[in-house]
Scaffold this active site. Structure first.
Site, PDB file in Angstrom:
ATOM      1  N   CYS A  89      17.625   9.613 -15.276  1.00 49.52           N
ATOM      2  CA  CYS A  89      16.250   8.977 -15.236  1.00 49.52           C
ATOM      3  C   CYS A  89      15.344  10.145 -15.661  1.00 49.52           C
ATOM      4  CB  CYS A  89      15.925   8.242 -14.001  1.00 49.52           C
ATOM      5  SG  CYS A  89      16.899   6.958 -13.463  1.00 49.52           S
ATOM      6  N   HIS A 383      11.749   0.435 -17.779  1.00 49.71           N
ATOM      7  CA  HIS A 383      12.283   1.977 -17.463  1.00 49.71           C
ATOM      8  C   HIS A 383      13.529   1.928 -18.412  1.00 49.71           C
ATOM      9  CE1 HIS A 383      13.787   5.179 -15.777  1.00 49.71           C
ATOM     10  NE2 HIS A 383      14.492   4.509 -14.708  1.00 49.71           N
ATOM     11  N   CYS A 413      12.310   9.612  -9.390  1.00 52.30           N
ATOM     12  CA  CYS A 413      13.657   9.559  -8.777  1.00 52.30           C
ATOM     13  C   CYS A 413      14.694   9.471  -9.884  1.00 52.30           C
ATOM     14  CB  CYS A 413      13.790   8.491  -7.864  1.00 52.30           C
ATOM     15  SG  CYS A 413      13.722   6.751  -8.507  1.00 52.30           S
TER      16      CYS A 413
END
Length: 427
Positions: A89, A383, A413
């Protein structure tokens, strides 16, 4: 001496929610869609860059090293060095961080840093027993051996595995990302009502930003090969409410879990770029910086509570710069899950956590929700994994300009038990 590194411009595509089958754009398609208008408005030619760095997690087989493919399609020249980075991520932020360090240390002056992800193009893969069966069939010599190998076939061999599902499962803990969010929520007593209320607010904030035109200049219209255009983040639900979200069932820990499809980030396709420049490049090309990167930080923790990564990375970043969370006026904290964001906010307020994990004398303090994700986040936007870290930096810069704030942190995160944070100051 470390040199200042400026963010001078940036743009992104609309974030397009993954639906049935592959979307209209591959990762490189997306990078090109927002890269062309960005480069076209610059006062220098595309091959003036020293490097192109692109974050991408779900690299498709037809676009190995998508950074290089995108650079060539953007007309940046055959001699343009371009490479792809991957830290789950955090990949889109890693591209900025890598470029920042090259310029800071005097090894480059102008870098295009981005993130691109098309999660709708995530592959279906064969199960391992099916792969072994195919290998045995290929190795069989002669008709009888081929028949014997064929006779070993079982229906399960031909049932594909969803690659994205495996990619979002931690290989160490064997927990998927939703289960890690459940664990964070449990640790800090985050309720379903709190998670749904947060998710609903994310949609309302994005809808407000779209209605007021606050994303103009950041979001570029994308055009597919059929002539259709996409001009806004299409996962937003302006009519979202806690009551509606309460009707959804838990996805990861049934029947008692808090995490649902409605209070989780959406599976999405999208790309984002920022242009990084040294003082020399700013002067040479007569650029107008929007912000300066003060510092960045990567931190690590137990993969099963990876959602708390922003707390650790932001703390380490602030400590090194002699600041506290109260010195930060605007925050972008990637909304992987509502319980995860709320868990981070709770951790900063928890005296025991702050003493035992952060080494503080007491609680770090409370972040005002009015300063956090002011125009919504991944719950309403989506996302695209390799892109989000880049988008939150880009939007942080734009939001600070609109709000008139000076300092901001973009943080996220990262699957695998990591956290990333970047400290930005508006100029």
């Amino acid at each position: 001496m470390a040199r200042p590194v400026y963010i001078v411009d940036g743009s992104r595509t609309p974030f397009l929610k993954a639906r049935s089958g592959p979307g209209p754009f591959t990762p490189v398609d997306l990078a090109v869609q927002c890269g062309r208008p960005l480069l076209a408005r610059q006062p220098f030619v595309p091959d003036a860059f020293d490097q192109v760095i692109l974050g991408c997690v779900n690299v498709i087989a037809d676009e190995m090293n998508p950074a290089r493919v995108a650079a060539l399609r953007l007309g940046m020249g055959e001699r343009m060095v371009a490479f792809t980075v991957q830290i789950n991520c955090g990949s889109g932020m890693q591209s900025i961080d890598t470029g920042y360090r090259y310029i800071r240390d005097g090894n480059a002056d102008l870098i295009l840093a981005g993130g691109a992800e098309a999660l709708s193009h995530a592959p279906l893969v064969w199960p391992q027993n099916g792969v072994r069966w195919f290998a045995g069939l290929a190795m069989a010599k002669g008709p009888l051996a081929k028949l014997a190998a064929l006779a070993k076939a079982r229906p399960a061999f031909f049932k594909p595995v969803i690659g994205l599902e495996r990619g979002l499962t931690d290989p160490i803990t064997d927990l998927n990302m939703g289960q890690t969010a459940e664990k964070v929520g449990h640790l800090f007593g985050i309720t379903r009502q709190q998670a749904d209320a947060y998710a609903s607010e994310s949609h309302k904030r994005l809808a407000r930003a779209q209605e007021n035109g606050w994303l103009k200049g950041e979001v570029e219209t994308a055009f597919d090969r059929k002539g259709q255009f996409y001009d806004h983040d299409d996962g937003v639900r302006p009519d979202s409410s806690p009551d509606k979200l309460a009707m959804l069932k838990p996805v990861f820990e049934r029947p008692w879990g808090q995490v649902t499809a409605g209070n989780s980030s959406q599976i999405t396709d999208g790309a984002s770029w920022v242009i990084l420049a040294s003082e020399e490049a700013v002067a040479k090309h007569k650029l107008t910086p929007k912000a300066v990167i003060i510092d960045s930080q990567w931190s690590a923790l137990d993969p099963s509570i990876m959602g708390l990564g922003p707390v650790l990375s932001s703390h380490d970043l602030l400590k090194r710069n002699n600041m506290t969370i109260h010195d930060i006026e605007t925050w972008e904290l990637n909304e992987a899950f509502a319980t995860q964001v709320l868990g981070c906010l709770a951790a900063w307020k928890d005296e025991k956590f702050c003493r035992e994990v952060l080494g503080l004398d007491g609680a770090a303090g409370e972040i005002d929700h009015a300063k956090l994700n002011v125009d919504g986040g991944a719950i309403s936007l989506g996302h695209p994994v390799g892109t989000s870290g880049n988008r939150i930096v880009l939007h942080l810069v734009n939001a600070m300009k609109r709000l008139g704030t000076r300092r901001g942190i973009a943080t996220e995160c990262i699957g695998g038990g990591l956290g990333g944070a970047m400290l930005i100051e508006r100029v």
